[in-house]
Design an enzyme around this catalytic site. Structure first.
Site, PDB file in Angstrom:
ATOM      1  CB  VAL A 184      -3.711   0.485  10.793  1.00 40.40           C
ATOM      2  CG1 VAL A 184      -4.515   1.668  11.287  1.00 40.40           C
ATOM      3  CG2 VAL A 184      -4.283  -0.808  11.355  1.00 40.40           C
ATOM      4  CB  SER A 185       0.112  -0.641   6.646  1.00 40.19           C
ATOM      5  OG  SER A 185       0.726   0.594   6.953  1.00 40.19           O
ATOM      6  CB  THR A 186       2.835  -0.438  10.999  1.00 37.61           C
ATOM      7  OG1 THR A 186       2.448   0.820  11.591  1.00 37.61           O
ATOM      8  CG2 THR A 186       3.354  -0.195   9.590  1.00 37.61           C
TER       9      THR A 186
END
Length: 211
Positions: A10-12
């Site tokens: 996951v990036s956020t």
């Protein structure tokens, strides 16, 4: 004994690992182990350079199955994704995707089957990079629109988060229909169509709400 490992990224802060694991189990996978990276961009950071991603190269052995939601979890860079998948296949690791139920296995000796497999890998990796670049451009446009409109009311909070938005855009790019996406995501068909027809506005709405 072989194992089935889910790699989630996951990036956020709006995205979550649990959602990816739930999707995998709902698709019929029995996950023995979860390896995950949080707050990591698939565009700028290679899998082998991520804190947890690089562990995959240590723990995966011949006969193991690596499960990912889609190839974009491995990366959003064409070269990185193709190199990573081929590396694992040479080791005897089988890669499977939750979305579209794709399987990449290096065991085949038939040159035609190998050619089709490699072409599909290349296509999916190219799609992941193209979508990442399009999303980045849409975000830039959305940020500018949000900046110009910052004094106005933000409007109704979107019924989708960043992960769902990216998922819908990915699947629309692969030709998935609005009705089937509505069933998978729980969003209304009208919302899917709005994302399809006006992706910049849909992205700008997320930015306005800090999502």
């Amino acid at each position: 004994m072989s194992q089935t490992v889910l790699y989630a990224r996951v990036s956020t802060k709006d995205q979550n690992i649990t959602h990816q694991k739930d999707q995998a189990e709902a698709a019929g996978f029995t996950i023995d182990r979860v390896v995950s990276d949080h707050g990591v961009s698939g565009i700028h950071t290679r899998l082998s350079e991520r804190a947890e991603g690089k562990r995959l190269f240590d723990i995966l052995r011949a006969g193991d199955v690596l499960v990912v939601r889609w190839v974009d979890r491995l990366g959003r860079n064409y070269e990185d994704v193709t190199d990573t998948i081929r590396n694992f296949m040479r080791r005897g690791v089988i890669i499977k995707t939750v979305i579209n139920n794709m399987t990449f296995d290096g065991a085949t000796k038939d040159p035609m089957q190998a050619a089709v497999r490699d072409a599909l890998i290349a296509f999916m990796a190219a799609t992941a990079q193209a979508q990442a670049e399009a999303t980045k451009e849409a975000q830039r446009a959305g940020i500018e629109a949000a900046r110009d409109d910052r004094k106005r009311y933000r409007g109704k909070k979107p019924s989708y988060d960043r992960e769902t938005y990216n998922f819908v855009i990915d699947q629309l790019g692969l030709g998935e229909g609005a009705s089937s996406l509505s069933k998978v995501t729980g969003l209304t068909r009208q919302t899917i169509l709005r994302i399809r027809d006006k992706p910049d506005q849909a992205d700008a709405a997320l930015i306005k709400w800090g999502m």
